[in-house]
Design a protein around this motif. Sequence first.
Motif, mmCIF file in Angstrom:
data_model
loop_
_atom_site.group_PDB
_atom_site.id
_atom_site.type_symbol
_atom_site.label_atom_id
_atom_site.label_comp_id
_atom_site.label_asym_id
_atom_site.label_seq_id
_atom_site.Cartn_x
_atom_site.Cartn_y
_atom_site.Cartn_z
ATOM 1 N N ALA A 154 53.918 4.123 -43.793
ATOM 2 C CA ALA A 154 54.481 3.150 -43.972
ATOM 3 C C ALA A 154 53.960 2.150 -45.248
ATOM 4 O O ALA A 154 54.396 1.291 -45.823
ATOM 5 N N ASP A 155 52.851 2.900 -45.612
ATOM 6 C CA ASP A 155 52.482 2.144 -47.060
ATOM 7 C C ASP A 155 52.978 2.818 -48.110
ATOM 8 O O ASP A 155 52.324 2.916 -49.170
ATOM 9 N N ASN A 156 53.916 3.524 -47.979
ATOM 10 C CA ASN A 156 55.068 4.088 -49.016
ATOM 11 C C ASN A 156 54.413 5.406 -49.662
ATOM 12 O O ASN A 156 54.956 5.780 -50.661
ATOM 13 N N THR A 157 53.087 6.071 -49.170
ATOM 14 C CA THR A 157 52.659 6.901 -49.929
ATOM 15 C C THR A 157 52.632 8.088 -49.080
ATOM 16 O O THR A 157 52.730 8.334 -47.837
ATOM 17 N N VAL A 158 52.474 9.661 -49.743
ATOM 18 C CA VAL A 158 52.263 10.707 -49.123
ATOM 19 C C VAL A 158 50.681 11.180 -49.511
ATOM 20 O O VAL A 158 50.193 10.945 -50.620
ATOM 21 N N ARG A 159 49.961 11.458 -48.307
ATOM 22 C CA ARG A 159 48.654 12.179 -48.781
ATOM 23 C C ARG A 159 48.766 13.475 -48.423
ATOM 24 O O ARG A 159 49.010 14.008 -47.498
ATOM 25 N N GLU A 177 45.812 25.497 -31.976
ATOM 26 C CA GLU A 177 45.330 24.367 -33.013
ATOM 27 C C GLU A 177 46.712 23.329 -33.443
ATOM 28 O O GLU A 177 47.797 23.827 -33.696
ATOM 29 N N PHE A 178 46.804 22.122 -33.353
ATOM 30 C CA PHE A 178 47.673 21.350 -33.680
ATOM 31 C C PHE A 178 47.219 19.924 -34.222
ATOM 32 O O PHE A 178 45.804 19.718 -34.269
ATOM 33 N N CYS A 179 47.872 19.169 -34.982
ATOM 34 C CA CYS A 179 47.480 17.946 -35.383
ATOM 35 C C CYS A 179 48.673 16.871 -34.889
ATOM 36 O O CYS A 179 49.841 17.115 -34.653
ATOM 37 N N SER A 180 48.071 15.638 -34.987
ATOM 38 C CA SER A 180 49.088 14.654 -34.912
ATOM 39 C C SER A 180 48.805 13.108 -35.337
ATOM 40 O O SER A 180 47.547 12.941 -36.188
ATOM 41 N N VAL A 181 49.726 12.409 -35.863
ATOM 42 C CA VAL A 181 49.563 11.176 -36.419
ATOM 43 C C VAL A 181 50.240 9.892 -35.523
ATOM 44 O O VAL A 181 51.215 10.198 -34.831
ATOM 45 N N GLY A 182 49.699 8.829 -35.829
ATOM 46 C CA GLY A 182 50.329 7.726 -35.057
ATOM 47 C C GLY A 182 50.392 6.322 -35.659
ATOM 48 O O GLY A 182 49.887 6.192 -36.798
ATOM 49 N N ASP A 183 50.707 5.353 -34.898
ATOM 50 C CA ASP A 183 50.651 4.023 -35.483
ATOM 51 C C ASP A 183 49.453 3.327 -35.338
ATOM 52 O O ASP A 183 49.201 2.041 -36.064
ATOM 53 N N VAL A 228 39.358 17.200 -32.217
ATOM 54 C CA VAL A 228 38.078 17.989 -32.841
ATOM 55 C C VAL A 228 37.542 17.203 -33.967
ATOM 56 O O VAL A 228 36.707 17.215 -34.322
ATOM 57 N N VAL A 229 38.632 16.870 -34.776
ATOM 58 C CA VAL A 229 38.461 15.905 -35.990
ATOM 59 C C VAL A 229 39.338 14.553 -35.870
ATOM 60 O O VAL A 229 40.587 14.856 -35.613
ATOM 61 N N LYS A 230 38.602 13.411 -35.952
ATOM 62 C CA LYS A 230 39.675 12.236 -36.113
ATOM 63 C C LYS A 230 39.333 11.464 -37.404
ATOM 64 O O LYS A 230 38.369 11.129 -37.500
ATOM 65 N N VAL A 231 40.613 11.431 -38.227
ATOM 66 C CA VAL A 231 40.327 10.690 -39.343
ATOM 67 C C VAL A 231 40.808 9.231 -38.939
ATOM 68 O O VAL A 231 42.046 9.054 -38.701
ATOM 69 N N GLU A 232 39.992 8.330 -38.998
ATOM 70 C CA GLU A 232 40.375 6.985 -38.578
ATOM 71 C C GLU A 232 41.243 6.308 -39.277
ATOM 72 O O GLU A 232 42.006 5.520 -38.845
ATOM 73 N N LYS A 233 41.071 6.331 -40.646
ATOM 74 C CA LYS A 233 42.074 5.685 -41.528
ATOM 75 C C LYS A 233 42.780 6.543 -42.514
ATOM 76 O O LYS A 233 42.283 6.524 -43.856
ATOM 77 N N ALA A 234 43.394 7.344 -42.254
ATOM 78 C CA ALA A 234 44.293 8.093 -42.917
ATOM 79 C C ALA A 234 45.088 7.630 -44.032
ATOM 80 O O ALA A 234 45.208 8.036 -45.089
ATOM 81 N N HIS A 235 45.712 6.398 -43.556
ATOM 82 C CA HIS A 235 46.420 5.653 -44.745
ATOM 83 C C HIS A 235 46.048 4.119 -44.302
ATOM 84 O O HIS A 235 45.434 3.894 -43.391
ATOM 85 N N ASP A 236 46.888 3.170 -45.228
ATOM 86 C CA ASP A 236 46.369 1.890 -44.813
ATOM 87 C C ASP A 236 47.693 1.172 -44.052
ATOM 88 O O ASP A 236 47.732 -0.039 -43.947
ATOM 89 N N ALA A 237 48.269 2.088 -43.315
ATOM 90 C CA ALA A 237 49.174 1.575 -42.245
ATOM 91 C C ALA A 237 49.693 2.518 -41.468
ATOM 92 O O ALA A 237 48.906 3.721 -41.394
ATOM 93 N N ASP A 238 50.581 2.346 -40.595
ATOM 94 C CA ASP A 238 51.286 3.279 -39.572
ATOM 95 C C ASP A 238 51.595 4.720 -40.323
ATOM 96 O O ASP A 238 52.198 4.608 -41.387
ATOM 97 N N LEU A 239 51.217 5.805 -39.681
ATOM 98 C CA LEU A 239 51.715 6.928 -40.103
ATOM 99 C C LEU A 239 52.880 7.639 -39.382
ATOM 100 O O LEU A 239 53.089 7.263 -38.271
ATOM 101 N N HIS A 240 53.902 7.825 -39.965
ATOM 102 C CA HIS A 240 55.222 8.327 -39.666
ATOM 103 C C HIS A 240 55.373 9.818 -39.588
ATOM 104 O O HIS A 240 56.178 10.349 -38.614
ATOM 105 N N CYS A 241 54.754 10.650 -40.401
ATOM 106 C CA CYS A 241 55.197 12.108 -40.417
ATOM 107 C C CYS A 241 54.101 12.826 -40.692
ATOM 108 O O CYS A 241 53.046 12.377 -41.595
#
Length: 468
Positions: free
Chosen positions: A317-322, A266-272, A288-301
């Motif tokens: 890039a939306d300046n937050t950590v979730r 099992e692993f996960c990934s994030v992207g632009d 397996v699961v796709k979160v379409e809008k995890a943030h309001d901008a690109d995900l970096h990490c």
Amino acid sequence: MKEMRGKGAEETVNERYTQWKSLVPVLYDWLANHNLVWPSLSCRWGPQLEQATYKNRQRLYLSEQTDGSVPNTLVIANCEVVKPRVAAAEHISQFNEEARSPFVKKYKTIIHPGEVNRIRELPQNSKIVATHTDSPDVLIWDIEAQPNRHAVLGASNSRPDLLLTGHQDNAEFALSMCHSEPFVLSGGKDKSVILWSIHDHISSLASDPGSARSPGSGGANAKHASKTGGSNDKPTDSPSVEPRGIYQGHGDTVEDVQFCPTSAQEFCSVGDDSCLILWDTRAGSSPVVKVEKAHDADLHCVDWNPNDVNLILTGSADNTVRMFDRRNLTSGQVGSPIHTFEGHNAAVLCVQWSPDKSSVFGSSAEDGVLNIWDHEKIGKKQDSVGSKPSNAPPGLFFRHAGHRDKIVDFHWNASDPWTIVSVSDDCGSTGGGGTLQIWRMIDLIYRPEEEVLAELDTFKSHLMTCQA
């Protein structure tokens, strides 16, 4: 106007830094400031080498991103990590910003084909590291077997011990090593997440480094890369391994990947594309699961909690950590985080859970601040003893403001509790290369309140008995 705004921002950074430096003796148990000649885009702890009475010696991996006048390098350093409650407060605050730290000494230099964007060590053998550069391949290095090189203009590149091939476009940042198996995970501009097993090579690298680099080695699924040319002057004759799996589901560049700490499947990934995706090799190559809008901008990490595998952190890039719970990731296709941490005023570049306490994590950003959070503190009444300002975001309990520019990477030390290495690219603000800092906050900040108050009480009684 632009100039004035820039000047104002510079003054704010300098003011913040000056204020921070005056508080170093109060806030830190230990701090080493190391001025770099060239910026480093990644820093990682290697194995601990030696334990002594007052300090431990440990490997440290970092890189040098040069301007082309000398080659780019992967640097292996030896670091003296001072033990808790050893350093005197006045000593740790008397560092010189322009100087190298006596605690960090270069041990070996590897001439890297292209700049080192990301370094990751293999948990089963921390002398084996993977690097990402501006190319489609992942480079695998045996740190101890590689010869020490002198980085002068015109010097040939060091030869990687192994190449992991399969990306169709540059893969620059997304890189992860599996905790339980010698698996490597990568993501790139081709929107793919790729999984390799380097199992066939670990034994040969460890037992006979010479043969591992010679033509003809490499096991059943290995072949030889004979690529030459290209902007990075690709390595030649290094054995290479083809993917075990290619996973497609992102609509843009994959910026970070992470294995589940308890599973090699099992692993996960994030992207632009603003998506967080969970994968499982047993379920095929689709998400397996796709979160379409995890943030309001690109995900970096992204990082996966090693002590509670339901918790996943993302930085954007939306300046937050979730913080997400993998059992309940979405609500109507949109990301449904347990909490959004708002303590940065620029893009978040790196998040990492602490190995020392399961509810604690760090986040660093382009605002030059490294925040330490404890999600268990959210919703709890802040005590008045040494309390933080009332406008501080929930969960934030420490701000490391020792860098003057964006903090591109940091890494918690698994051998020395609560010790962190962080690195910033200070070219724009100081005219230098970059700043590496190794630091540990004073334990009065994170220990249980009752314990701390009891200890302070003994000091109080001691002070009362002292002569004026």
